[in-house]
Scaffold this motif. Sequence first.
Motif, PDB file in Angstrom:
ATOM      1  N   GLY A 170       0.869  -1.350  -0.160  1.00 19.28           N
ATOM      2  CA  GLY A 170       0.179   0.025   0.027  1.00 19.28           C
ATOM      3  C   GLY A 170       0.877   1.239  -0.055  1.00 19.28           C
ATOM      4  N   ASN A 171       2.071   1.160   0.251  1.00 15.46           N
ATOM      5  CA  ASN A 171       2.642   2.469   0.501  1.00 15.46           C
ATOM      6  C   ASN A 171       4.185   2.630  -0.417  1.00 15.46           C
ATOM      7  N   VAL A 172       4.740   1.661  -1.089  1.00 18.92           N
ATOM      8  CA  VAL A 172       5.675   1.394  -1.918  1.00 18.92           C
ATOM      9  C   VAL A 172       5.243   2.086  -3.511  1.00 18.92           C
ATOM     10  N   ASP A 173       5.963   3.448  -3.778  1.00 17.35           N
ATOM     11  CA  ASP A 173       5.744   3.568  -5.209  1.00 17.35           C
ATOM     12  C   ASP A 173       6.615   2.899  -6.006  1.00 17.35           C
ATOM     13  N   VAL A 174       5.913   1.693  -6.859  1.00 17.35           N
ATOM     14  CA  VAL A 174       6.953   0.701  -7.622  1.00 17.35           C
ATOM     15  C   VAL A 174       7.086   1.375  -8.975  1.00 17.35           C
ATOM     16  N   GLN A 175       7.005   2.715  -9.321  1.00 18.07           N
ATOM     17  CA  GLN A 175       7.462   3.278 -10.553  1.00 18.07           C
ATOM     18  C   GLN A 175       8.851   3.904 -10.260  1.00 18.07           C
ATOM     19  N   ARG A 176       9.220   4.294  -9.232  1.00 21.37           N
ATOM     20  CA  ARG A 176      10.185   5.126  -8.698  1.00 21.37           C
ATOM     21  C   ARG A 176      11.556   4.442  -8.356  1.00 21.37           C
ATOM     22  N   LEU A 177      12.760   4.906  -7.966  1.00 16.94           N
ATOM     23  CA  LEU A 177      13.632   4.444  -7.303  1.00 16.94           C
ATOM     24  C   LEU A 177      13.451   4.603  -5.822  1.00 16.94           C
ATOM     25  N   ASN A 178      13.688   3.651  -5.204  1.00 17.77           N
ATOM     26  CA  ASN A 178      13.339   3.534  -3.653  1.00 17.77           C
ATOM     27  C   ASN A 178      14.757   3.184  -3.044  1.00 17.77           C
ATOM     28  N   ILE A 179      15.077   3.776  -1.973  1.00 20.66           N
ATOM     29  CA  ILE A 179      16.280   3.445  -1.125  1.00 20.66           C
ATOM     30  C   ILE A 179      15.935   3.237   0.418  1.00 20.66           C
ATOM     31  N   THR A 180      16.263   2.072   0.786  1.00 18.23           N
ATOM     32  CA  THR A 180      15.946   1.786   2.016  1.00 18.23           C
ATOM     33  C   THR A 180      16.964   0.795   2.744  1.00 18.23           C
ATOM     34  N   GLN A 181      16.786   0.443   3.921  1.00 19.32           N
ATOM     35  CA  GLN A 181      17.946  -0.005   4.732  1.00 19.32           C
ATOM     36  C   GLN A 181      17.394  -1.637   5.046  1.00 19.32           C
ATOM     37  N   GLY A 182      18.747  -2.538   4.966  1.00 19.10           N
ATOM     38  CA  GLY A 182      18.620  -3.789   5.390  1.00 19.10           C
ATOM     39  C   GLY A 182      18.612  -4.013   6.928  1.00 19.10           C
ATOM     40  N   PHE A 183      18.414  -5.343   7.063  1.00 18.72           N
ATOM     41  CA  PHE A 183      18.635  -5.839   8.630  1.00 18.72           C
ATOM     42  C   PHE A 183      17.741  -5.474   9.667  1.00 18.72           C
ATOM     43  N   ILE A 184      17.100  -4.251   9.394  1.00 24.84           N
ATOM     44  CA  ILE A 184      16.392  -3.669  10.689  1.00 24.84           C
ATOM     45  C   ILE A 184      14.747  -3.802  10.365  1.00 24.84           C
ATOM     46  N   GLY A 185      14.046  -3.582  11.502  1.00 28.04           N
ATOM     47  CA  GLY A 185      12.486  -3.633  11.304  1.00 28.04           C
ATOM     48  C   GLY A 185      11.935  -2.914  12.712  1.00 28.04           C
ATOM     49  N   ARG A 186      10.716  -3.273  12.911  1.00 33.01           N
ATOM     50  CA  ARG A 186      10.161  -2.729  14.138  1.00 33.01           C
ATOM     51  C   ARG A 186       9.074  -3.626  14.606  1.00 33.01           C
ATOM     52  N   ASN A 187       8.849  -3.479  16.004  1.00 32.82           N
ATOM     53  CA  ASN A 187       7.733  -4.321  16.476  1.00 32.82           C
ATOM     54  C   ASN A 187       6.713  -3.086  16.714  1.00 32.82           C
ATOM     55  N   ASN A 188       6.077  -3.177  17.858  1.00 34.81           N
ATOM     56  CA  ASN A 188       5.009  -2.086  17.935  1.00 34.81           C
ATOM     57  C   ASN A 188       5.819  -0.433  18.036  1.00 34.81           C
ATOM     58  N   ASP A 189       6.903  -0.197  18.850  1.00 37.05           N
ATOM     59  CA  ASP A 189       7.357   0.792  18.762  1.00 37.05           C
ATOM     60  C   ASP A 189       8.910   0.942  18.994  1.00 37.05           C
ATOM     61  N   THR A 190       9.517  -0.176  18.918  1.00 37.64           N
ATOM     62  CA  THR A 190      11.107  -0.074  19.242  1.00 37.64           C
ATOM     63  C   THR A 190      11.694  -0.908  17.998  1.00 37.64           C
ATOM     64  N   THR A 191      12.929  -0.639  17.648  1.00 41.09           N
ATOM     65  CA  THR A 191      13.688  -1.177  16.497  1.00 41.09           C
ATOM     66  C   THR A 191      13.934  -2.645  16.793  1.00 41.09           C
ATOM     67  N   THR A 192      14.130  -3.363  15.797  1.00 39.99           N
ATOM     68  CA  THR A 192      14.479  -4.860  16.037  1.00 39.99           C
ATOM     69  C   THR A 192      15.450  -5.179  14.860  1.00 39.99           C
TER      70      THR A 192
END
Length: 418
Positions: A170-192
């Motif tokens: 629902g939120n990634v614009d698949v027509q463009r160039l997107n830069i993001t991070q590997g390795f990390i995510g999030r639970n409810n409110d903190t980084t994992t």
Amino acid sequence: MRIFKFGGASVKNASAVRNVVRVLQQEGTDSTLVVISAMGKMTNAFEVLIDAYYNRQNNLNEALTFIYDFHFNIIKDLFEIDSENVKNRVNELLGELNGFMIQNESRDYNYVYDQIVGYGELLSTTIVSFYLKSIGIENNWLDVREYLKTDSNYRDAKINWSSTEKIIKGNVDVQRLNITQGFIGRNNDTTTTLGREGSDYTAGIFAFCLNAHSVTIWKDVEGVLNADPRVFSKTELLKEISYSEAIEMAFYGASVIHPKTIQPLEKRNIPLYVRSFDHLDKKGTRVSKGVSLRPLISCYIVKKNQILISISVKDFSFMVENNISQVFEKLHKHRLKVNLVQNSALSFSVCVDDKFNNFDEFYQELKHIYNIKAYKGVTLYTIRHFDDDAIDLIRQKGKSLIRQINTKTAQLVIEEST
């Protein structure tokens, strides 16, 4: 949509970042999502910072200064003019990091680790994104923590697939160039974090959720080799690997492909390419449905710094199901990853990774019940599609403590000669 993943070696300095741009310019930037790791050896540098902070050591400021100087030196080398915006954003991120270390009251090491180490990826992607814009390549910088939702198993978080897929679609614009991070995510409110080398897995997650055309992992080698060139003098490029063979190799510890990466790709039949960022004319390795291995040769997987644990009952009775169940319960409790199992009537042996340094606690819990002998610092060699010559090659490396063979795989635990 294509997914590209660049590891730390791909962005280790200003020259390497410029080379990433060269890759993107040649391969194209439309409908592309780029996953980037921390720069160079920055994950190691952040681990030094974490240890200094957690253990209240005197080198905390030194560790922070090293991280600060490293990133600002790259900015200085990359940006000839108009670097204030990227400097301001990098300072904001470093300010957030300092704020956490000041306000944090938790003594949970794994939680602290995850809140700090991910800044390596946030900093690297910020610098790359700003640099691309400075040379006229527009892109969306995505905070991956807003997209990858996980549980709270810090340092080895599990993906909440339904939430993650819904957010990404629902939120990634698949027509463009997107830069993001590997390795990390999030639970409810903190980084994992997803575990070391989890950036490959991140690429696989995005590919699955976006039903991507392909995933390419860009590395400083031509592709997947049949052995680690740092350990073996002669290696050969594997041109094709099936999903099932890649999972087998990853399970046994092949470092080129993260163990969790293949599974989401196989479900959607998305091919994975491993290519050289230095030699763009080379096709590298393709991992897909089809031929098991081309060429069909012996493949060597090496896991160093293992602990071989031999366990027997003190009264010399048999090692039966309830004994083995108890041992596995303790192995799981202390997060000792089992890479080989062998048992006989009187003893039970496992070769394990002790990446969380919990072996001593494991030993203390069981030493009163069992006789335990440990061989530390051994090497586990796994050979897929072995022959007699391949086994002889490994046996020359030292004393063989255990040898285990099935139809396609041989494993030897070697106490190497010094």
